[in-house]
Write a protein that holds these residues in place. Structure first.
Motif, PDB file in Angstrom:
ATOM      1  N   SER A 175      -9.668   5.216  -1.865  1.00  7.37           N
ATOM      2  CA  SER A 175      -8.440   4.407  -2.831  1.00  7.37           C
ATOM      3  C   SER A 175      -8.934   4.057  -4.121  1.00  7.37           C
ATOM      4  O   SER A 175      -9.936   3.785  -4.400  1.00  7.37           O
ATOM      5  CB  SER A 175      -8.142   3.071  -1.926  1.00  7.37           C
ATOM      6  N   ASP A 176      -7.830   4.263  -4.791  1.00 13.76           N
ATOM      7  CA  ASP A 176      -7.713   3.645  -6.307  1.00 13.76           C
ATOM      8  C   ASP A 176      -7.914   1.885  -6.111  1.00 13.76           C
ATOM      9  O   ASP A 176      -6.931   1.455  -5.655  1.00 13.76           O
ATOM     10  CB  ASP A 176      -6.597   4.021  -7.083  1.00 13.76           C
ATOM     11  N   SER A 177      -8.706   1.461  -6.923  1.00 16.18           N
ATOM     12  CA  SER A 177      -8.673  -0.039  -6.559  1.00 16.18           C
ATOM     13  C   SER A 177      -7.717  -0.692  -7.368  1.00 16.18           C
ATOM     14  O   SER A 177      -7.531  -1.944  -7.082  1.00 16.18           O
ATOM     15  CB  SER A 177     -10.249  -0.657  -7.060  1.00 16.18           C
ATOM     16  N   ALA A 205       0.815  -1.104  -0.100  1.00 20.93           N
ATOM     17  CA  ALA A 205      -0.059   0.070  -0.031  1.00 20.93           C
ATOM     18  C   ALA A 205       0.936   1.396   0.062  1.00 20.93           C
ATOM     19  O   ALA A 205       2.038   1.182   0.298  1.00 20.93           O
ATOM     20  CB  ALA A 205      -1.093   0.022   1.135  1.00 20.93           C
ATOM     21  N   THR A 206       0.207   2.421  -0.359  1.00 18.39           N
ATOM     22  CA  THR A 206       1.067   3.626  -0.427  1.00 18.39           C
ATOM     23  C   THR A 206       0.923   4.407   0.833  1.00 18.39           C
ATOM     24  O   THR A 206       1.522   5.307   0.753  1.00 18.39           O
ATOM     25  CB  THR A 206       0.504   4.487  -1.756  1.00 18.39           C
ATOM     26  N   ALA A 207       0.386   4.065   1.709  1.00 19.39           N
ATOM     27  CA  ALA A 207       0.127   4.799   3.030  1.00 19.39           C
ATOM     28  C   ALA A 207       1.348   4.148   3.910  1.00 19.39           C
ATOM     29  O   ALA A 207       1.476   3.287   3.879  1.00 19.39           O
ATOM     30  CB  ALA A 207      -1.513   4.490   3.421  1.00 19.39           C
ATOM     31  N   SER A 218      -8.687  11.253   1.910  1.00 19.02           N
ATOM     32  CA  SER A 218      -9.125  10.656   3.377  1.00 19.02           C
ATOM     33  C   SER A 218      -9.541  11.974   4.258  1.00 19.02           C
ATOM     34  O   SER A 218      -9.102  13.069   3.987  1.00 19.02           O
ATOM     35  CB  SER A 218      -8.261   9.852   4.164  1.00 19.02           C
ATOM     36  N   ASN A 226      -4.427   0.431  -4.983  1.00 15.72           N
ATOM     37  CA  ASN A 226      -4.659   0.734  -3.401  1.00 15.72           C
ATOM     38  C   ASN A 226      -4.105   2.028  -2.863  1.00 15.72           C
ATOM     39  O   ASN A 226      -3.959   2.198  -1.843  1.00 15.72           O
ATOM     40  CB  ASN A 226      -4.234  -0.372  -2.437  1.00 15.72           C
ATOM     41  N   ALA A 227      -3.882   2.899  -4.160  1.00 18.66           N
ATOM     42  CA  ALA A 227      -3.445   3.988  -3.530  1.00 18.66           C
ATOM     43  C   ALA A 227      -4.474   5.029  -2.866  1.00 18.66           C
ATOM     44  O   ALA A 227      -5.518   5.128  -3.361  1.00 18.66           O
ATOM     45  CB  ALA A 227      -2.751   4.750  -4.927  1.00 18.66           C
ATOM     46  N   ILE A 228      -4.066   5.587  -1.722  1.00 18.80           N
ATOM     47  CA  ILE A 228      -5.136   6.565  -1.216  1.00 18.80           C
ATOM     48  C   ILE A 228      -5.016   7.933  -1.925  1.00 18.80           C
ATOM     49  O   ILE A 228      -4.204   8.483  -1.873  1.00 18.80           O
ATOM     50  CB  ILE A 228      -4.680   6.455   0.346  1.00 18.80           C
ATOM     51  N   VAL A 256     -11.563   6.992   3.901  1.00 18.74           N
ATOM     52  CA  VAL A 256     -10.523   6.781   2.942  1.00 18.74           C
ATOM     53  C   VAL A 256     -11.127   6.333   1.811  1.00 18.74           C
ATOM     54  O   VAL A 256     -11.857   5.477   1.635  1.00 18.74           O
ATOM     55  CB  VAL A 256      -9.403   5.840   3.359  1.00 18.74           C
TER      56      VAL A 256
END
Length: 674
Positions: free
Chosen positions: A277-279, A114-116, A287, A282-284, A275
């Motif tokens: 996110s891009d499915s 994930a990017t978070a 939020s 998974n980039a947020i 949040v």
């Protein structure tokens, strides 16, 4: 040591203490804990533009205002090595702070790609009470992600078809049959498909909406999570052609976005994080954090659902977004959606960045035109004219890219205010609805304009359509209540008010809709009781006294009470405390239609409103001289040009022929001038 992937300038390591590394291995991690905390907070919200006042409350909420602001300035000064580079990670302006994560890679064994950033490290514990609460909430969110995926219930997909209703006959009605065994708690994944119902499957935008995660045993949070799941499904339902319930591991194969988050109660408060996110990766993208007293669960539910619904509707509207749109542009766009009812200059600031990054994004150009059209209303004349020109250009650019962009027509309509522009404005609205028949903004404006020329029933139908398309926005429902009450349809108005009281019990729109209906059309004793036990006000002390005098006259219409109320109204008008519109309305309600008409005949043209066609003015309209009023207001010219005569001229409610009377007055006026 982690190495930055190709194209990334910085790498953030979040296993253990937070660490920032350049591509050549240099450690550029801020030394101060507050600076690292600020970085971590924004990393958890990539693309989100955070207000300085939120950061001050989060990190320095226990300090005085000036000291807290100075502390934030000092922290940003400490972060200057990350701000003054060719690819700055941290950016700030006078009111906001944000991260540009396009230059950043996240390296964390706990993030599963994930990017978070992870929040497992205890390095930043104890910084401030506000930050500690946020950390607890984020850790709950992170720890429940995998558990929620493993435990997710599978619910067979179903679809709901909408009946083909005329745009101006009734609001869309939806019926969903749930399996008896599927309780609300089982609605773990709601996949909502948007687009025009006849759009090809591959062009539909799928959003997977998951109920907010809750710690086992947290009953208030669980209740709120279930209520929000229901709210969000209704919010998007007005914008889709089909509704599906599906396991998100199935739906995500073609999903564009996913919505998740967590909610918890503690210390007498409710805390929620939502949040988007891009499915695909998974980039947020967006939020937001929410906090409110536990006792105000209803208001908190409304705040979260309305706010998130606005963002979801924007996300659904991105069906025509070019594939070249990057995560940063999408994040900026969603944040502009988040601020849709706030400072329009700030919304325009965000949307200018979106259109600069993605010049072919028609929806962003249209939304920019709308925000500028609203912002110019509060600007000084020079800036207002510049904003008008920019808005016109943005609307034209949107339609050049996508001729079916309804919001561009809406923006053009906003740039033509006033009853004198009714006909060209209406052509724009009708053109917009022709290409985008499910545009709630256009229907809302259509309702206003139809009411302004006396097409009361058509206006109500357009209001109903707008509410059906945006069911979670109390302002639109309040407008529907006013339209129904003004038309004398009190049963329908009260039914809508009861819905508002159940859905938005603490919203000002609910109180004012209920008060205005009771005060002018319903039980004046109920309105008096609301004034005596109120959470809202209807003006200053003099206004309150005026309302009480008027309501007592309505509650007990003795000659003495009416005379006293009339004298009070005349005095208020002399002192400039009461408008002519209010005076005409009150005199008509108090049984003085001749006096009301005398005032109306002297009134200058009013802004577009359904005022002249309300049920309470029926006795005023019964006098043929009322046609002189509408002539003075500019309405007669519209009726003649469009042949859209008002309801009262067609339903036999006045003892004269509108057209013949209008012709006679026009003849008399022209001969008097000669």
């Amino acid at each position: 040591m982690f190495q930055s992937p190709p194209g990334k300038i910085l790498t953030v390591e979040t296993v253990g203490a937070l660490k920032l590394m350049t591509a050549d291995g240099c450690d550029v991690t801020p030394r101060g804990r507050k600076a690292r905390a600020l970085i971590l907070y924004l990393l958890r919200k990539p693309g989100h533009i955070e207000a300085r006042k939120v950061l001050i409350t989060l990190l320095w909420g226990d300090r005085g205002d000036e000291q807290a602001r100075q502390s934030l300035r000092q922290t940003l000064y400490e972060l200057r090595p990350l701000m003054g580079t060719a690819h700055p990670l941290v950016a700030a302006d006078r009111v906001s702070v944000w991260l540009d994560t396009s230059c950043l890679a996240v390296a964390s064994q706990n993030c599963s790609g994930a990017t978070a950033a992870s929040v497992t490290s205890t390095d930043l514990d104890g910084i401030s009470p506000g930050f500690d609460r946020w950390l607890v909430s984020e850790r709950q969110s992170q720890s429940h992600v995998e558990a929620t995926k493993d435990d997710r219930a599978r619910i067979a997909p179903i679809t709901v078809a909408s009946s083909a209703l005329s745009p101006l006959t009734a609001a869309r009605r939806w019926r969903v049959a749930f399996p008896l065994a599927a309780s609300l708690a089982a609605l773990v994944s709601i996949a909502l498909v948007h687009s025009r119902s006849d759009a090809p499957e591959e062009h539909r935008r799928l959003i997977v909406v998951q109920p907010l995660r809750v710690t086992p045993g947290d009953l208030p949070a669980r209740r709120l999570s279930q209520d929000l799941a229901s709210d969000l499904s209704r919010a998007v339902l007005g914008h889709d052609g089909a509704l599906e319930f599906a396991d998100d591991r199935i739906a995500s194969r073609r999903a564009a976005f996913s919505v998740s988050g967590n909610v918890a109660s503690g210390g007498g408060d409710l805390h929620a994080v939502v949040v988007v996110s891009d499915s695909t990766d998974n980039a947020i993208l967006w939020s937001h954090d929410y906090t409110a007293p536990l006792a105000d669960m209803a208001g908190f539910r409304q705040q979260v659902s309305t706010n998130v619904a606005a963002v979801l509707v924007c996300a659904l509207g991105t069906r025509g977004v070019p594939e070249a749109v990057d995560a940063r542009a999408t994040a900026l766009y969603l944040e502009a959606c988040n601020l849709h009812s706030g400072d329009q200059s700030q919304v325009a600031f965000l949307l200018r960045q979106v259109t600069a990054r993605v010049p072919q994004f028609a929806g962003a150009w249209a939304d920019l035109a709308i925000s500028l059209a609203y912002a110019r209303e509060d600007a000084d004349p020079a800036n207002a004219e510049a904003m008008r020109r920019e808005a016109e250009g943005a609307a034209r650019r949107a339609l050049a890219i996508d001729p079916h962009e309804g919001n561009a027509y809406y923006a053009q309509a906003l740039l033509l205010p006033g009853i004198e522009h009714w006909i060209p404005r209406e052509k724009l609205i009708e053109a917009g609805l022709k290409v985008e028949p499910d545009n709630a903004q256009l229907y809302n404006r259509y309702a206003i304009d139809l009411g302004a020329i006396g097409r009361v029933q058509d206006s109500i139908a357009a209001n109903q359509r707008a509410v059906a398309l945006d069911p979670l926005f109390p302002g639109k429902t309040a407008r529907l209540v006013r339209a129904l009450a003004n038309a004398g349809e009190l049963d329908a108005a009260n039914e809508a008010i009861n819905h508002m009281r159940e859905t938005w019990p603490d919203d000002a729109n609910t109180w004012h809709a209920r008060f205005a209906t009771a005060a002018r059309f319903g039980d004046p004793r109920e309105a008096l009781a609301m004034l005596n036990d109120r959470n809202e006000t209807v003006g200053n002390k003099d206004d309150m006294a005026s309302w009480r005098t008027f309501l007592r006259a309505r509650a007990s219409p003795t000659q003495a009470n009416i005379d006293y109320a009339v004298a009070a109204l005349v005095e208020e008008r002399r002192r400039g405390f009461t408008s002519d519109v209010q005076l005409v309305s009150d005199f008509a309600l108090l049984g003085r239609p001749a006096t009301a008409l005398d005032i109306a005949l002297q009134m200058p043209p009013q802004q577009e409103s359904d005022f002249w066609f309300r049920k309470i003015l029926q006795s005023v309209r019964a006098d043929p001289r009322f046609m002189r009023v509408v002539q003075r207001q500019g309405l007669l010219a519209i009726w003649r040009t469009t042949n859209l005569w008002p309801d009262f001229c067609r339903d036999g409610s006045v003892p004269y022929d509108c057209r013949q009377t209008a012709e006679r007055f026009s003849w008399e006026r022209s001969h008097a001038a000669a």
